[in-house]
Enzyme design. Structure first.
Site, PDB file in Angstrom:
ATOM      1  N   ARG A 112       0.833  -1.201   0.000  1.00 34.56           N
ATOM      2  CA  ARG A 112       0.000   0.000   0.000  1.00 34.56           C
ATOM      3  C   ARG A 112       0.871   1.255   0.000  1.00 34.56           C
ATOM      4  O   ARG A 112       1.919   1.302   0.680  1.00 34.56           O
ATOM      5  CB  ARG A 112      -0.877  -0.017   1.256  1.00 34.56           C
ATOM      6  CG  ARG A 112      -1.888   1.115   1.382  1.00 34.56           C
ATOM      7  CD  ARG A 112      -2.968   1.037   0.348  1.00 34.56           C
ATOM      8  NE  ARG A 112      -4.151   1.816   0.736  1.00 34.56           N
ATOM      9  CZ  ARG A 112      -5.111   2.163  -0.118  1.00 34.56           C
ATOM     10  NH1 ARG A 112      -5.037   1.797  -1.390  1.00 34.56           N
ATOM     11  NH2 ARG A 112      -6.162   2.848   0.297  1.00 34.56           N
ATOM     12  N   THR A 406      -9.297  -0.050  -9.893  1.00 37.50           N
ATOM     13  CA  THR A 406      -8.507  -1.133  -9.338  1.00 37.50           C
ATOM     14  C   THR A 406      -8.568  -2.332 -10.274  1.00 37.50           C
ATOM     15  O   THR A 406      -9.400  -2.389 -11.169  1.00 37.50           O
ATOM     16  CB  THR A 406      -9.055  -1.487  -7.941  1.00 37.50           C
ATOM     17  OG1 THR A 406      -8.995  -0.311  -7.121  1.00 37.50           O
ATOM     18  CG2 THR A 406      -8.302  -2.598  -7.253  1.00 37.50           C
ATOM     19  N   GLN A 443      -3.837   7.743  -4.400  1.00 33.43           N
ATOM     20  CA  GLN A 443      -4.297   6.877  -3.315  1.00 33.43           C
ATOM     21  C   GLN A 443      -4.518   7.600  -1.999  1.00 33.43           C
ATOM     22  O   GLN A 443      -5.260   7.124  -1.134  1.00 33.43           O
ATOM     23  CB  GLN A 443      -3.263   5.771  -3.111  1.00 33.43           C
ATOM     24  CG  GLN A 443      -3.815   4.465  -2.614  1.00 33.43           C
ATOM     25  CD  GLN A 443      -4.625   3.728  -3.669  1.00 33.43           C
ATOM     26  OE1 GLN A 443      -5.841   3.666  -3.559  1.00 33.43           O
ATOM     27  NE2 GLN A 443      -3.976   3.183  -4.681  1.00 33.43           N
ATOM     28  N   SER A 470      -8.002   0.818   3.082  1.00 33.51           N
ATOM     29  CA  SER A 470      -8.457   0.304   1.795  1.00 33.51           C
ATOM     30  C   SER A 470      -9.586  -0.686   2.013  1.00 33.51           C
ATOM     31  O   SER A 470      -9.736  -1.255   3.099  1.00 33.51           O
ATOM     32  CB  SER A 470      -7.300  -0.397   1.071  1.00 33.51           C
ATOM     33  OG  SER A 470      -7.746  -1.068  -0.077  1.00 33.51           O
ATOM     34  N   GLY A 494     -13.819  -0.144  -5.496  1.00 35.16           N
ATOM     35  CA  GLY A 494     -13.959   0.823  -4.422  1.00 35.16           C
ATOM     36  C   GLY A 494     -14.426   0.180  -3.140  1.00 35.16           C
ATOM     37  O   GLY A 494     -14.131  -0.985  -2.845  1.00 35.16           O
TER      38      GLY A 494
END
Length: 591
Positions: A112, A406, A443, A470, A494
């Site tokens: 991440r 994504t 992000q 996330s 999402g």
């Protein structure tokens, strides 16, 4: 076989027939708009398999497996091609979570992105303390975090890779040099997006001289990305995190004309991928493992399953591919309860502790049974966060944007390895900033724009070096007794990712569907608001029944991008059965 043993004969027959429900085409929209819907039959293989969101990417992973590579090798080659052919969704300028099992252990690799050292909890606030607009948050340098994909993949490769690092770059370098045909999906997204062309580099690459998106089938070459990938193939991830590429990223972020960011060369150089303990819980005959924080997916899905286990959702299977209204009721109520806890408590646990005894408290069987007791015959519409055992701290409510663009891939190899990896640049085309052949993420908009409310500080507020929360939910399922891998799945989408993945888990584990059938089911769920139903997929009778149960129904496009591989058994022989979402371009390859 695995934990699907009680359903083995039925599932084997379904897989052998490559059965999947037939559904009508429906329109889709953001986080990534939909561009097509195509029914998919599912695929079978005996030794190894990879599923990805684009056929060229799946082919790259397949070629690594065929050369004797493992699942990690396949994932790296697949991700590198996705950077080129699916730039709106993921790439080396973004981040990822990877769940990997080798038959001995399950590891959660955290790639991440991190906030710059110069960021604080006012990053997404105006001078008066109000949140900035979505456009201000998304487009430009402000929202770019230190990319994590390559450090994470390098870490996983050092532990589990079987092919040479440079070998994995071959397919992506060749495609970058020779070009690839612009797909219907990429063309549609380029036509839809209005911000990308404001970046001169991206405009010159994706659009013609009249500002029109390159047509479907156009051979698009990316020599800049080929150069970047050659350097990383030769020099490892250090070639990305130090030197030319890092300097180019930092300069791009700082030089945005209206919305510069704080990411520096030092932030990029200091990025570290992490190996974390996965969130694993038992559900009936299975062990389900997901990502821990900073992902909220593993906890939320485990909570939903723990709640549903007390209500036996298996009593209400879909008929003819149509979900039962009673099943939707139970599923969405469980979702409300899980999302309420998620939105209040979950953040990067390197900075913010979970309530009480941590993950164990949120998954405590007694606690989840108490939460399940709140589900009645009528919808609660909106749930309050619970009080897990031992909780002594109060957190404010999060208001992150949570609209990531994504991608997801899954792979199993001939050596007993399997993985599920969700990878992202956040919004479609990320920050709309292109450098060295790839797009930068946005992000940091997954942090809460508010830092505190009347209840206290927001757990998911911006802090230097912190990773934004996330919903990405790479998931592996094992037979409880043997711990044999039986399912790998995940999705983009999402904050709806949690519902998409939970739908597949319920579809396979409770309703006896193969993974393609479960993926192809209409999407439904609640994020602790309206009951969300996929447009054109739920009959009016079910909608009316839900409204009669007090549900506030919202019908909308729900553009998941699920991938899945499951183990089946026929005539005493195990084999792999893979599925890909009909809502996107994904496919499965294997032998």
């Amino acid at each position: 076989m695995y934990s699907f043993k009680p359903l083995a004969l039925r599932l084997a027959l379904l897989a052998a027939l490559c059965a999947s429900p037939a559904f009508a085409e429906v329109p889709q929209k953001a986080p990534e708009i939909a561009t097509a819907y195509a029914e998919k039959p599912g695929w079978t293989a005996k030794q190894f398999m990879v599923a990805a969101a684009n056929p060229l990417a799946a082919d790259a992973g397949y070629r690594m497996l065929k050369q004797g590579g493992g699942a990690i090798d396949a994932a790296i080659a697949t991700q590198l091609v996705l950077t080129l052919v699916e730039p709106q969704s993921s790439g080396i300028g973004g981040g990822a979570f990877l769940l990997y099992a080798d038959g001995q252990q399950v590891q959660a690799f955290d790639g991440r992105e991190t906030a710059p050292a110069g960021a604080d909890d006012t990053l997404f606030q105006n001078p008066d303390g109000s949140p900035v607009s979505r456009a201000t948050g998304v487009v430009g340098g402000r929202s770019v975090g230190a990319p994590g994909v390559l450090r994470m993949l390098e870490l996983a490769h050092k532990q589990h890779g079987k092919l040479a690092w440079a070998t994995l770059f071959g397919p992506a370098i060749k495609l970058s040099q020779d070009g690839f045909p612009v797909s219907q999906r990429l063309h549609g997204l380029l036509k839809w997006d209005q911000a990308l062309k404001r970046d001169p580099v991206a405009a010159a690459y994706f659009y013609d001289n009249d500002g029109q998106p390159l047509p479907i089938g156009y051979t698009l070459k990316n020599p800049e990305l080929a150069r970047t990938l050659r350097e990383i193939a030769a020099g490892g991830a250090d070639a990305f995190y130090h030197g030319r590429i890092a300097r180019d990223i930092a300069a791009k972020v700082a030089s945005h004309p209206t919305n510069p960011g704080k990411l520096t060369v030092r932030d990029i150089a200091g990025y570290q991928a992490k190996v974390r303990t996965p969130v694993c819980s038992h559900y009936k005959a299975w062990t389900v493992c997901g990502m821990p924080p900073p992902s909220s997916g593993g906890i939320a899905i485990a909570q939903m399953l723990g709640i549903l286990e007390t209500r036996d959702i298996s009593r209400f299977p879909p008929v003819g591919g149509v979900p039962d209204a009673r099943a939707i009721h139970l599923f969405t109520e469980a979702g409300r309860l899980a999302y309420a806890d998620r939105n209040r408590y979950v953040a990067d646990t390197d900075f913010v502790p979970l309530p009480g005894a941590g993950i164990a408290a949120l998954l405590d069987k007694t606690y989840l049974a108490q939460r399940a007791g709140l589900i009645g015959d009528k919808s609660m519409r909106r749930a309050e966060a619970g009080t897990p055992p031992g909780m002594q701290v109060a957190w404010g409510l999060d208001n992150a944007l949570q609209r990531p663009s994504t991608s997801h891939l899954v792979a199993v190899d001939a050596f007993g390895g399997g993985l599920s990896m969700t990878t992202s640049v956040e919004d479609a085309f990320g920050a709309r900033q292109m450098v060295d052949g790839f797009l930068l993420n946005n992000q940091l908009t997954d942090f809460s724009f508010d830092a505190r409310d009347a209840s206290g500080p927001v757990a998911n507020r911006v802090e230097p070096g912190k990773r934004p929360r996330s919903a990405m939910s790479p998931t592996l399922v094992f037979e409880k007794g043997t711990q044999k891998l039986v399912l790998a799945t995940g999705s983009p989408g999402g904050s709806s990712i949690i519902n998409y993945v939970a739908k597949v888990l319920v579809g396979t584990m409770d309703w006896g569907l193969n993974v393609q059938q479960a993926i192809s089911l209409p999407n439904f769920g609640s994020r602790n608001g309206p009951t969300e139903l996929e447009q054109g997929r739920i009959p009016a009778a079910q909608v009316d029944a839900l409204r009669a149960m007090g549900h506030e129904v919202r019908i909308s496009e729900q553009n998941s991008g699920l991938q899945g591989i499951m183990r089946l058994n026929a005539h005493g022989q195990d084999f792999w059965f893979g599925g890909a979402d009909p809502r996107r371009e994904g496919m499965v390859r294997g032998d």
